[in-house]
Design a protein around this motif. Structure first.
Motif, PDB file in Angstrom:
ATOM      1  N   GLY A  15       0.754  -1.337   0.059  1.00  0.00           N
ATOM      2  CA  GLY A  15      -0.119   0.011   0.118  1.00  0.00           C
ATOM      3  C   GLY A  15       0.919   1.240  -0.184  1.00  0.00           C
ATOM      4  O   GLY A  15       0.313   2.219  -0.255  1.00  0.00           O
ATOM      5  N   LEU A  16       2.168   1.323   0.327  1.00  0.00           N
ATOM      6  CA  LEU A  16       3.035   2.255   0.275  1.00  0.00           C
ATOM      7  C   LEU A  16       3.542   2.655  -1.028  1.00  0.00           C
ATOM      8  O   LEU A  16       3.887   3.726  -1.336  1.00  0.00           O
ATOM      9  N   LEU A  17       3.451   1.835  -1.872  1.00  0.00           N
ATOM     10  CA  LEU A  17       3.910   1.851  -3.514  1.00  0.00           C
ATOM     11  C   LEU A  17       3.183   2.523  -4.301  1.00  0.00           C
ATOM     12  O   LEU A  17       1.971   1.956  -4.428  1.00  0.00           O
ATOM     13  N   PRO A  18       3.168   3.868  -4.799  1.00  0.00           N
ATOM     14  CA  PRO A  18       2.255   4.405  -5.469  1.00  0.00           C
ATOM     15  C   PRO A  18       2.153   3.569  -7.065  1.00  0.00           C
ATOM     16  O   PRO A  18       2.997   3.401  -7.809  1.00  0.00           O
ATOM     17  N   ALA A  19       0.980   3.040  -7.179  1.00  0.00           N
ATOM     18  CA  ALA A  19       0.596   2.184  -8.516  1.00  0.00           C
ATOM     19  C   ALA A  19       0.827   3.185  -9.690  1.00  0.00           C
ATOM     20  O   ALA A  19       1.475   2.555 -10.738  1.00  0.00           O
ATOM     21  N   ASP A  20       0.522   4.289  -9.696  1.00  0.00           N
ATOM     22  CA  ASP A  20       0.515   5.463 -10.869  1.00  0.00           C
ATOM     23  C   ASP A  20       2.058   5.361 -11.138  1.00  0.00           C
ATOM     24  O   ASP A  20       2.109   5.383 -12.569  1.00  0.00           O
ATOM     25  N   ARG A  21       3.016   5.832 -10.320  1.00  0.00           N
ATOM     26  CA  ARG A  21       4.365   5.704 -10.616  1.00  0.00           C
ATOM     27  C   ARG A  21       4.914   4.311 -11.119  1.00  0.00           C
ATOM     28  O   ARG A  21       5.798   4.340 -11.847  1.00  0.00           O
ATOM     29  N   CYS A  22       4.371   3.480 -10.601  1.00  0.00           N
ATOM     30  CA  CYS A  22       4.990   2.188 -11.171  1.00  0.00           C
ATOM     31  C   CYS A  22       4.493   2.167 -12.605  1.00  0.00           C
ATOM     32  O   CYS A  22       5.431   1.263 -13.286  1.00  0.00           O
ATOM     33  N   LEU A  28       3.221   1.559 -18.932  1.00  0.00           N
ATOM     34  CA  LEU A  28       1.860   1.154 -19.028  1.00  0.00           C
ATOM     35  C   LEU A  28       1.034   2.247 -18.578  1.00  0.00           C
ATOM     36  O   LEU A  28       1.201   3.330 -17.776  1.00  0.00           O
ATOM     37  N   SER A  29      -0.421   2.130 -18.803  1.00  0.00           N
ATOM     38  CA  SER A  29      -1.333   3.005 -18.393  1.00  0.00           C
ATOM     39  C   SER A  29      -1.899   2.864 -17.060  1.00  0.00           C
ATOM     40  O   SER A  29      -2.258   3.591 -16.353  1.00  0.00           O
ATOM     41  N   CYS A  30      -1.705   1.462 -16.650  1.00  0.00           N
ATOM     42  CA  CYS A  30      -2.163   1.300 -15.139  1.00  0.00           C
ATOM     43  C   CYS A  30      -1.587   0.027 -14.969  1.00  0.00           C
ATOM     44  O   CYS A  30      -1.498  -1.032 -15.691  1.00  0.00           O
ATOM     45  N   VAL A  31      -1.568  -0.183 -13.435  1.00  0.00           N
ATOM     46  CA  VAL A  31      -1.002  -1.706 -12.947  1.00  0.00           C
ATOM     47  C   VAL A  31      -1.983  -1.973 -11.775  1.00  0.00           C
ATOM     48  O   VAL A  31      -2.633  -1.109 -11.077  1.00  0.00           O
ATOM     49  N   THR A  32      -2.141  -3.390 -11.587  1.00  0.00           N
ATOM     50  CA  THR A  32      -3.090  -3.718 -10.443  1.00  0.00           C
ATOM     51  C   THR A  32      -2.267  -5.114  -9.921  1.00  0.00           C
ATOM     52  O   THR A  32      -1.732  -5.658 -10.527  1.00  0.00           O
ATOM     53  N   VAL A  33      -2.708  -5.463  -8.852  1.00  0.00           N
ATOM     54  CA  VAL A  33      -2.227  -6.563  -8.283  1.00  0.00           C
ATOM     55  C   VAL A  33      -3.621  -7.510  -7.623  1.00  0.00           C
ATOM     56  O   VAL A  33      -4.403  -6.771  -6.804  1.00  0.00           O
ATOM     57  N   TYR A 125      -1.800  -3.092 -18.094  1.00  0.00           N
ATOM     58  CA  TYR A 125      -2.583  -2.512 -19.265  1.00  0.00           C
ATOM     59  C   TYR A 125      -2.476  -1.091 -19.918  1.00  0.00           C
ATOM     60  O   TYR A 125      -1.755  -0.323 -19.374  1.00  0.00           O
ATOM     61  N   ARG A 126      -2.281  -1.212 -21.177  1.00  0.00           N
ATOM     62  CA  ARG A 126      -1.802  -0.032 -22.040  1.00  0.00           C
ATOM     63  C   ARG A 126      -2.921  -0.028 -22.943  1.00  0.00           C
ATOM     64  O   ARG A 126      -3.568  -0.722 -23.487  1.00  0.00           O
ATOM     65  N   THR A 127      -3.027   1.455 -23.258  1.00  0.00           N
ATOM     66  CA  THR A 127      -4.309   2.024 -24.141  1.00  0.00           C
ATOM     67  C   THR A 127      -3.695   2.127 -25.424  1.00  0.00           C
ATOM     68  O   THR A 127      -4.510   2.324 -26.510  1.00  0.00           O
ATOM     69  N   THR A 128      -2.213   1.700 -25.766  1.00  0.00           N
ATOM     70  CA  THR A 128      -1.545   1.602 -26.963  1.00  0.00           C
ATOM     71  C   THR A 128      -1.010   0.064 -27.297  1.00  0.00           C
ATOM     72  O   THR A 128      -0.525  -0.168 -26.219  1.00  0.00           O
ATOM     73  N   GLN A 135      14.022  -3.451 -20.809  1.00  0.00           N
ATOM     74  CA  GLN A 135      14.316  -2.817 -19.234  1.00  0.00           C
ATOM     75  C   GLN A 135      13.036  -2.967 -18.679  1.00  0.00           C
ATOM     76  O   GLN A 135      12.889  -3.265 -17.258  1.00  0.00           O
ATOM     77  N   GLN A 136      11.827  -2.699 -19.193  1.00  0.00           N
ATOM     78  CA  GLN A 136      10.672  -2.820 -18.611  1.00  0.00           C
ATOM     79  C   GLN A 136      10.512  -4.260 -18.179  1.00  0.00           C
ATOM     80  O   GLN A 136       9.797  -4.386 -17.225  1.00  0.00           O
ATOM     81  N   GLN A 137      10.898  -5.271 -19.070  1.00  0.00           N
ATOM     82  CA  GLN A 137      10.779  -6.752 -18.618  1.00  0.00           C
ATOM     83  C   GLN A 137      11.549  -6.950 -17.290  1.00  0.00           C
ATOM     84  O   GLN A 137      11.138  -7.561 -16.194  1.00  0.00           O
ATOM     85  N   ARG A 138      12.856  -6.355 -17.344  1.00  0.00           N
ATOM     86  CA  ARG A 138      13.585  -6.488 -16.068  1.00  0.00           C
ATOM     87  C   ARG A 138      12.925  -6.014 -14.924  1.00  0.00           C
ATOM     88  O   ARG A 138      13.034  -6.313 -13.814  1.00  0.00           O
ATOM     89  N   ASP A 139      12.542  -4.669 -15.091  1.00  0.00           N
ATOM     90  CA  ASP A 139      11.769  -4.060 -14.119  1.00  0.00           C
ATOM     91  C   ASP A 139      10.382  -4.876 -13.402  1.00  0.00           C
ATOM     92  O   ASP A 139      10.320  -4.729 -12.212  1.00  0.00           O
TER      93      ASP A 139
END
Length: 249
Positions: A15-22, A28-33, A125-128, A135-139
């Motif tokens: 809950g401390l981690l900002p999902a929008d920054r992640c 990506l446009s958004c992330v969820t767990v 998810y991404r809208t494009t 690098q994104q895969q590694r992250d």
């Protein structure tokens, strides 16, 4: 991503981690767990507070019973679809056309588990359209490795000393669970069958299931102390319900 994960603290809390920054770090446009909930549908436990797209897509999967998060948890493997528009409808005949209408064009889901034990899934998810960069895969791998154990600690009752807003013990679908209990009494059906009624109603009305749940709760009589007073077939009528994409920006 390393700098973001440092925010988790000790002991760590998702809950401390900002999902929008992640999401921005991963392109990506958004992330969820979502956390696995036994034989029930996965429980959405982490997303950005103002994320309409991710919550809509997860609730859509909850309603329809198919989609990337569900497949990822059930199969225990990553699922990367860089172009949903190029994907055949056979795999997700209900979810795919709705997702494209929202619209979302790429989806990625990664299992959170220990060996054969699946704890949940991290979805993006991404809208494009387009794949993740190397690098994104590694992250993404760094993120899943770090947060795999966190869904267990975030489930309600796991640790009564945790602060609810911080560890997200207040669930996104709390009102859905409340409406499910009300329907179980009102329709005189077992509690495990009541979610099917709510999902069916949301699908028939082409409305987000959370909106339908809130409507049912508002329509229930107040001050009675019991939902038995909510007569079978009673309540307000639904009107003006548009496509799933309403409210998604």
């Amino acid at each position: 991503m390393t700098a973001l994960l440092d925010i988790l603290g000790s002991p760590p809390g998702l809950g401390l981690l900002p999902a929008d920054r992640c999401a921005r770090v991963l392109g990506l446009s958004c992330v969820t767990v979502s956390a696995r909930a036994g034989h029930h549908a996965p429980e959405l436990i982490w997303h950005a507070p103002d994320d309409h797209l991710g919550t809509l897509l997860e609730d859509l999967q909850y309603t329809l019973g198919e989609g990337p998060t569900l497949d990822c948890i059930q199969q225990g493997r990553a699922l990367c679809i860089p172009d949903l528009a190029a994907m055949g409808a056979a795999r997700w005949p209900l979810f795919l056309p709705e997702a494209l209408q929202i619209p979302v064009r790429a989806t990625f889901a990664f299992p959170l588990g220990i060996g054969a034990v699946q704890l949940g899934a991290f979805a993006g998810y991404r809208t494009t359209p387009g794949p993740l960069t190397l690098q994104q895969q590694r992250d993404t791998q760094a993120f899943t490795n770090t947060v795999t154990f966190l869904p267990l600690a975030m489930l309600p009752g796991a640790d009564p000393h945790h602060d609810a807003p911080t560890d997200l013990a207040t669930l996104h679908r709390a009102e859905i669970h409340q409406a499910t209990g009300m329907l179980s009494i009102r329709e005189d059906v077992p509690l495990d069958q009541a979610p099917l009624l709510l999902r069916s109603r949301a699908y028939t009305l082409s409305r987000p299931i959370l909106d339908v749940a809130r409507h049912l709760l508002r329509a229930a009589p107040r001050g009675t102390g019991s939902t038995h007073a909510y007569r079978r077939g009673g309540g307000q009528q639904y009107a003006g319900y548009g496509p799933w994409s309403v409210g998604c920006r």
